[in-house]
Each structure stands twice: as C-alpha cells, then as structure tokens.
Design a protein around this motif. Structure first.
Motif, short mmCIF file in Angstrom:
data_model
loop_
_atom_site.label_atom_id
_atom_site.label_comp_id
_atom_site.label_asym_id
_atom_site.label_seq_id
_atom_site.Cartn_x
_atom_site.Cartn_y
_atom_site.Cartn_z
N GLN A 166 46.29 88.15 108.74
CA GLN A 166 45.50 87.11 109.39
C GLN A 166 44.11 87.66 109.71
O GLN A 166 43.97 88.68 110.38
N GLU A 221 43.24 88.39 113.49
CA GLU A 221 43.95 89.52 114.06
C GLU A 221 43.39 90.84 113.52
O GLU A 221 43.25 91.81 114.24
N ARG A 262 49.70 88.35 103.75
CA ARG A 262 50.00 87.69 105.02
C ARG A 262 49.05 88.12 106.14
O ARG A 262 49.20 87.67 107.27
#
Length: 415
Positions: free
Chosen positions: A407, A410, A405
């Motif tokens: 990103q 980020e 998960r």
C-alpha cells in the motif's frame, strides 16, 4: 530503446548496488546452487544411463533378443520353423539351442549350473559369447567331444582349469537293476569365459548342441530357437507378433520380459536418484524466495512511488518475477553447460582424480564394472533444465505477490 516497464526495472534490480551487496551475494549463492544441482543431476543420470547401457550390452551378449520354445520345453522338426521365422526381415540371425539344469562336481565341490548347448556355426549370429572367452577356445566344442566351457566364477567355485575333468549330473534318471539313478557324464573343461555379470559367470556352462542333447535325452529335438533382431528395442513387439502368428504349441519370450525385474529396478533407482538430487535445486530455488523477500522489503519506497505513478499490481509482480526468473535462468544455463561437459568427460576426469589422490573408486577385483561409464541423454538434459527453470519461476510468485499488495500510503509513511 523501448522496454516493458516490468522487464526494465527487474533487470535494474538484478545489478549489484553499493548498499545491497548482501542481497546480491544471496542471489549469487542461489544461482550457483541451481547450477550445482542441475550439473549434479545431469552427471549422475548420465552415469546411471552408462551403467544401464553397459549392463544391457553384457546381458545381450549372452542371451537372445527373442526366444521361441515349445510348451513342453522342446521343439521337434524345428528346421521348418526356423525357415519360416527367418523370412521375417526384422530378424538378423537365428540359432538353435539346448538348455537344461544340472549339477557339476569336482573333487568334493558341487555347483548347480545351467548348461546350454550351442551350434558353433550359427551361434555367432545371435550373440558374441566367442569374444567373452578368456582362456581356451570355443571351437573346441566339437560334436561328441563332450567338452565344456565354464563361466569364470563357476570355474573358481569348482577349483578347475582348462584340461580338468568334471562330472555332470542331470535330473534325467536311468532305470537299472539296482534302481533308478541319475545320469552322470564326465566332461573336460576346454575354456573359461567372463561376461561380467555374476548371474552368468557363476551359473552358465556351454557345450556342443549334440552333446547337450545326448546329455538331456533330446535326440532329434532342441530346446528352442534364439533370435537376434536388427532393432533390439522392438523385441517385445516382435515376440508378441510371433506368438500370435505361430501355432498354439509355441511360446515366445523377449529379453525385456526375461529381465523385467532387473531393468525395472534400474529405472526405479534412476527415478529415486532424480528426486533426491532435485532437492538440491529445490533448496537453491527457495533461496531465491529469501532473496526476493529481502529485495521487496528494501524496495518498499520504490514500489509505493511506482504505484502512485500508475503502475498496476500486475506490473509490480512482473518486476520481481523477472528478477527471480533471471537468477533461475542463468543458474540453469550454467548448470546445463557444466553438467553436459562433465557427463561427456566422466571417463577421462575420474581416472585423473583417482591418480591424483591415489584411490580407485571401483576396484576390478570387487566390481564387475570397474570404470564409470557415461551415456548423455538429451531427453534427460531437457527434463532437468525444464523442471529447474519452472521451479525457479514458481518460487518467485509469493514474493512478487507480496510486492503487489504494498500500500503506497503505508510504505511512504516513514520515508
């Protein structure tokens, strides 16, 4: 050489780097924890299997695999029944017996007992009670001799030795002008046996079958037939078949049914011990979660770069599942090797530990089984190793899912 991307990167992450020795240390402790839990489980369950086998051997050295009796507790014209049953090729031996409850007294001491009358020339076909004789001789139980062989704890309770006279009181009453009085007979102690089970050593006495029949007023009859099978584990099946084929006035019982509660308790204890010790493996497996969470946090930038290069979330998950799976696989394998080696040598290792520290774990004056037996079961080994490996794989799912998960934007913001 071509390698799948997830496997290649996962294998690289398992190697220690200059700047992540702490993560490698946590991985090592997790691996050793899994190994310790697996080894402990294999060893303890092997010892419990050994105790179960020892107890079963001792019990079956005294009782028959299958017993045939009548509804009233007696058999008449039993020779015909014996000939019919003996034709079954699954039956290794048959012996008649007489059995009844009585009280035995000596001086001011009184004990309840189970008196079993045996036929000497046939008893060896169904049990090995002869090998359990510690003092005296089973051959002393000749017809009309009214001699008796006592369990060692029963003899101690009465304070008797070979050659002493004891009084046997049976519930069969005798009518006299003075009223109804119990049958009383004086017998001579001619031997003492030790099975190694308190149930028998403290409450079983053996006589000649003719003397026992006279004592319990069973002239011309017996209590039943005791059968020994070639395969003792088929006793429930054979007992059921005999019950279905014999007339309705016969009853059958097998050793598993007679001691069902005892062996059920052993099985329950083994199951509970498995669950308790498997918690060691569970704790070590959850340490893998901590390891992988730290690795995921440390590799945020790497994960982001892989994602920008086209790696799918599934392949990212695969990277960290490979790492956790390898830790679990190595730990389980080491535990299996250590557990099998220790379980196979418990009877050698324990005496060395006892002599080294000057202790005795199972003193013979307290415990009937004074040595730790071991019986390695490969079914147990397979179950333990399989459960351990599956658990180690399952605990990798959450950290791997978190990594998938990530990103990229980020993760690379502060790089």
């Amino acid at each position: 050489m071509f390698k799948p991307l997830s496997l290649y990167i996962g294998l690289r992450y398992t190697r220690a780097k200059q700047n992540n020795y702490f993560i490698s240390f946590i991985s090592l402790t997790s691996m050793l924890g899994v190994a310790l839990g697996v080894a402990a489980l294999i060893t303890v369950l092997s010892v419990m299997n050994g105790f179960e086998k020892e107890l079963r051997t001792r019990i079956l050295g005294t009782i028959a695999h299958v017993t045939i009796t009548g509804h009233d507790g007696t058999l008449k014209n039993w020779q015909e029944l014996k000939a019919k049953v003996k034709a079954d090729p699954r039956i290794a031996g048959i012996a008649p017996f007489v059995e009844g409850q009585a009280m035995v007294t000596h001086s001011s001491r009184v004990q309840g007992t189970l008196i079993r009358g045996i036929q000497l020339d046939q008893e060896d076909q169904v049990d090995d009670i002869r090998s359990k004789i510690k003092i005296g001789n089973l051959d002393s139980l000749r017809p009309k001799s009214f001699q008796i062989v006592l369990g060692i704890d029963l003899a101690r309770s009465l304070g008797v030795f070979v050659g002493d006279k004891i009084i046997v009181v049976t519930p069969q009453a005798t009518a006299t002008p003075a009223g109804i009085i119990p049958r009383i007979k004086q017998v001579t102690v001619s031997g003492i046996f030790q099975v190694g089970m308190y149930e028998y050593d403290s409450a079983l006495a053996i006589m000649n079958i003719e003397d026992a029949a006279t004592l319990f007023r069973l002239q011309g009859k017996i209590s039943g037939l005791r059968l020994k099978l070639h395969d003792l584990f088929r006793a429930p099946e054979i007992a059921y078949e005999l019950r279905e084929t014999l007339p309705d006035n016969y009853q059958t019982a097998d050793w598993a049914y007679q001691h069902a509660n005892f062996f059920r308790a052993l099985k329950t204890e083994k199951t509970v011990m498995f669950v308790i010790l498997f918690l060691i493996v569970a704790v070590a497996a959850f340490n893998i979660v901590s390891t992988l969470v730290m690795v995921v946090t440390d590799k945020q930038a790497d994960i982001a770069i892989l994602r920008t290069l086209g790696a799918t979330p599934a392949s990212i998950m695969g990277v960290f599942m490979v790492q956790g799976t390898i830790i679990g696989l190595i730990g389980t394998f080491l535990g299996m090797i250590g557990g099998v080696a220790l379980a196979s040598n418990v009877e050698t290792v324990v005496p060395h530990i006892e002599s080294l520290f000057g202790v005795q774990f199972l003193p013979p004056e307290i415990y009937y089984i004074s040595e730790l037996p071991s019986e390695l079961s490969w079914n147990d080994v397979t179950t333990i190793c399989g459960a351990s490996f599956v658990l180690c794989v399952l605990v990798t799912l959450y950290p791997a899912w978190r990594a998938a998960r990530t990103q990229p934007a980020e993760a690379l913001r502060y790089v």
